[in-house]
Design a protein around this motif. Structure first.
Motif, PDB file in Angstrom:
ATOM      1  N   PRO A  93       0.851  -1.292  -0.020  1.00 26.27           N
ATOM      2  CA  PRO A  93       0.100   0.131   0.007  1.00 26.27           C
ATOM      3  C   PRO A  93       0.921   1.147  -0.014  1.00 26.27           C
ATOM      4  O   PRO A  93       1.898   1.187   0.125  1.00 26.27           O
ATOM      5  CB  PRO A  93      -0.968  -0.168   1.334  1.00 26.27           C
ATOM      6  N   VAL A  94       0.165   2.725  -0.102  1.00 22.92           N
ATOM      7  CA  VAL A  94       0.816   3.887   0.331  1.00 22.92           C
ATOM      8  C   VAL A  94       0.574   3.813   1.832  1.00 22.92           C
ATOM      9  O   VAL A  94      -0.515   3.743   2.289  1.00 22.92           O
ATOM     10  CB  VAL A  94       0.115   4.903  -0.636  1.00 22.92           C
ATOM     11  N   MET A  95       1.503   4.370   2.439  1.00 19.55           N
ATOM     12  CA  MET A  95       1.537   4.402   4.127  1.00 19.55           C
ATOM     13  C   MET A  95       1.674   5.612   4.396  1.00 19.55           C
ATOM     14  O   MET A  95       2.277   6.654   3.593  1.00 19.55           O
ATOM     15  CB  MET A  95       2.600   3.500   4.711  1.00 19.55           C
ATOM     16  N   GLN A  96       0.981   5.939   5.344  1.00 19.73           N
ATOM     17  CA  GLN A  96       1.137   7.382   6.020  1.00 19.73           C
ATOM     18  C   GLN A  96       0.849   7.387   7.273  1.00 19.73           C
ATOM     19  O   GLN A  96       0.110   6.738   7.848  1.00 19.73           O
ATOM     20  CB  GLN A  96      -0.021   8.325   5.257  1.00 19.73           C
ATOM     21  N   ASP A  97       1.645   8.241   7.979  1.00 15.30           N
ATOM     22  CA  ASP A  97       1.614   8.534   9.394  1.00 15.30           C
ATOM     23  C   ASP A  97       2.372   9.909   9.876  1.00 15.30           C
ATOM     24  O   ASP A  97       2.596  10.465   9.128  1.00 15.30           O
ATOM     25  CB  ASP A  97       2.419   7.143  10.201  1.00 15.30           C
ATOM     26  N   ARG A  98       1.890  10.143  11.043  1.00 16.24           N
ATOM     27  CA  ARG A  98       2.296  11.714  11.496  1.00 16.24           C
ATOM     28  C   ARG A  98       4.008  11.573  11.583  1.00 16.24           C
ATOM     29  O   ARG A  98       4.407  10.477  12.434  1.00 16.24           O
ATOM     30  CB  ARG A  98       1.816  11.996  12.815  1.00 16.24           C
TER      31      ARG A  98
END
Length: 216
Positions: A93-98
């Motif tokens: 997936p495309v992953m995102q976090d702060r």
């Protein structure tokens, strides 16, 4: 939407999405992991090490995800590289976090609430195909970092839909409850994973909220 409704929605579209999912993902590599425990819609997984390309932007999550995606796509497809090189296959997936400073530790107790979400820094990540090492990947521009993520244990909750901010917050809450009920110790903050392109209908999308937990 409550967790029971998310489960029902996922079951309702399972048959419809099966063929489409196969057609979509059969040629797209995803990170390798082993399922330690499955309790739908939750899973406990052991991931192998992976290499990611990551970039950070400031603003609300949806906008920065779009900015991060375009920036990383320019790298993998060879549109912006200091030394050129071959195209890199797209993965999911495309992953995102702060984005969090190395010295800052955040305990996972509930969704992280911000007074000014437009000032948040979000890190967007593409997983690199497993055939590459840090030495064999094409050099990245200065604002993109190539790094190896070590193997780790991840608790995840899977859901469909367009994954708006409220949906993600709800899933963070549900995952927190499940992690606590399993006696697991979270490490760091939440990560969000998006497996589908924007043109895929919401009921057929695969989204996940994840958090690293201490291995036994």
């Amino acid at each position: 939407m409550g967790i029971k409704k998310w489960i029902a929605a996922g079951v309702g579209v399972a048959a419809i999405g099966a063929a489409a999912g196969y057609a979509q993902y059969r040629d797209i590599e995803v990170p390798a992991y082993q399922v330690v425990k499955a309790e739908a819609p939750f899973e406990l997984r052991d991931y192998k090490p992976m290499i990611v390309a990551e970039v950070t932007h400031t603003g609300d999550q949806s906008r920065t995800r779009g900015e991060g995606f375009r920036r990383l796509a320019a790298y993998i497809f060879g549109q912006d590289r200091p030394e050129g090189g071959e195209d890199i296959a797209m993965t999911a997936p495309v992953m995102q976090d702060r984005a969090v400073d190395q010295d800052e530790a955040i305990a996972m107790t509930a969704p992280v609430m911000r007074d000014s979400p437009e000032a948040d820094q979000w890190r967007t990540r593409f997983v690199m195909p497993s055939k590459y090492t840090l030495e064999t990947l094409p050099a990245a521009p200065a604002d993109i970092t190539l790094t190896e993520v070590p193997g780790r244990r991840i608790a995840a909750v899977r859901f469909s839909g367009t994954a708006r901010a409220g949906d993600l917050a709800d899933m963070e809450t549900e995952l927190s409850k499940w992690v606590a009920s399993e006696g697991l110790k979270p490490i760091g903050g939440f990560e969000h994973a998006f497996y589908d392109a924007p043109m895929v209908p919401g009921p057929l999308r695969r989204n996940e909220v994840m958090v690293e937990v201490a291995a036994e």
